[in-house]
Write a protein that holds these residues in place. Sequence first.
Motif, short mmCIF file in Angstrom:
data_model
loop_
_atom_site.label_atom_id
_atom_site.label_comp_id
_atom_site.label_asym_id
_atom_site.label_seq_id
_atom_site.Cartn_x
_atom_site.Cartn_y
_atom_site.Cartn_z
N HIS A 125 5.27 -2.31 -8.74
CA HIS A 125 4.32 -1.21 -8.49
C HIS A 125 5.07 -0.07 -7.81
CE1 HIS A 125 0.01 -0.10 -6.95
NE2 HIS A 125 0.77 0.97 -6.94
N HIS A 183 5.58 4.52 -8.15
CA HIS A 183 5.20 5.77 -8.84
C HIS A 183 6.44 6.66 -8.98
CE1 HIS A 183 1.09 4.45 -8.53
NE2 HIS A 183 1.32 4.14 -7.27
N GLU A 215 -4.03 1.65 -11.75
CA GLU A 215 -4.77 0.84 -10.84
C GLU A 215 -6.22 1.31 -10.77
OE1 GLU A 215 -2.94 1.40 -6.80
OE2 GLU A 215 -1.58 2.72 -7.88
N HIS A 267 -2.39 -4.52 -2.48
CA HIS A 267 -2.47 -3.88 -1.16
C HIS A 267 -3.26 -4.73 -0.15
CE1 HIS A 267 -0.88 -0.62 -3.47
NE2 HIS A 267 -2.03 -0.20 -3.95
ZN LIG Z 1 -0.07 2.77 -6.36
#
Ligand SMILES: [Zn+2]
Length: 278
Positions: free
Chosen positions: A7, A9, A106, A168
Amino acid sequence: MTIIEPHIHMYSRTTDDYQRMFSNGIKACVEPSFWLGLSRKSSESFFDYFDLILDFETIRAKRFGIDHFCAIAMNPKESENAQLANSVIDKLTDFLKHPRCVALGEIGFNNITKNEEVAFERQLHIAHTLEMPVIIHLPHQNKVKGIQRTIDIIKNEGIREELVLIDHNTEESMVYARKTNSWTGMTVYPISKLTPVRVMDLLKIYGYEKMLVSGSADWGISDPLSMIKVKSTLEAHSEPNEKISDILFNNPNQFYSQSKNWKPDLALVPLNPNQFQR
Ligand SMILES: [Zn+2]
């Protein structure tokens, strides 16, 4: 050791980051679509962004020796605009079928509102229909309420829980996440979320099975080498090597292997810059 970052970006990271990731052993990564810092005004902006991460970011990563895949979705924050969310979700399947797309995500809650819930449920249903992995983001605030509502929605949809990553997590939400058959995600950030030591302590309590650890680096204060710091911490505390490999490689590989598009090329090498094509 070969590492998969599940995960991150990369859209908002620099080429220096790609170089540092490669030299530290990160050979493949997954980029979920997210909020860019400004809420978009039209669905077309989403579609251009999806094309950008699916087509261009993959090429950019490959120049630095990293095989890059994506997860595509309408993110929780911008789902508050119901009309916009619906117009994006209506066309999502076209992007989910792209050969570089390995998951839907997500999705989930930001402020735990009705509009967010509608977009979450619609998209979870699409992932269920397509039998594809899905990444669910827990809210930054109100983790307990967020995970309880999230688990209700997963159960109501009836999607196979092995396809789901609840991401998370913190100490508060972990006990709920571990009662499901979903995968459990933890995020290591320099100043918020978890530290490598907190991740290690949670792994010792809850085990390594179906656990994913990521850096989730983006345009905020974050670290594309978070997984390397987790590795050093686990090694320094003499955690078994096979458990360390589960966190760095086997678990993310197993989760994304549920997508037919996940065939990472772990033998890429960085190109000489004069081989880059515009
Ligand atoms: Zn993210």
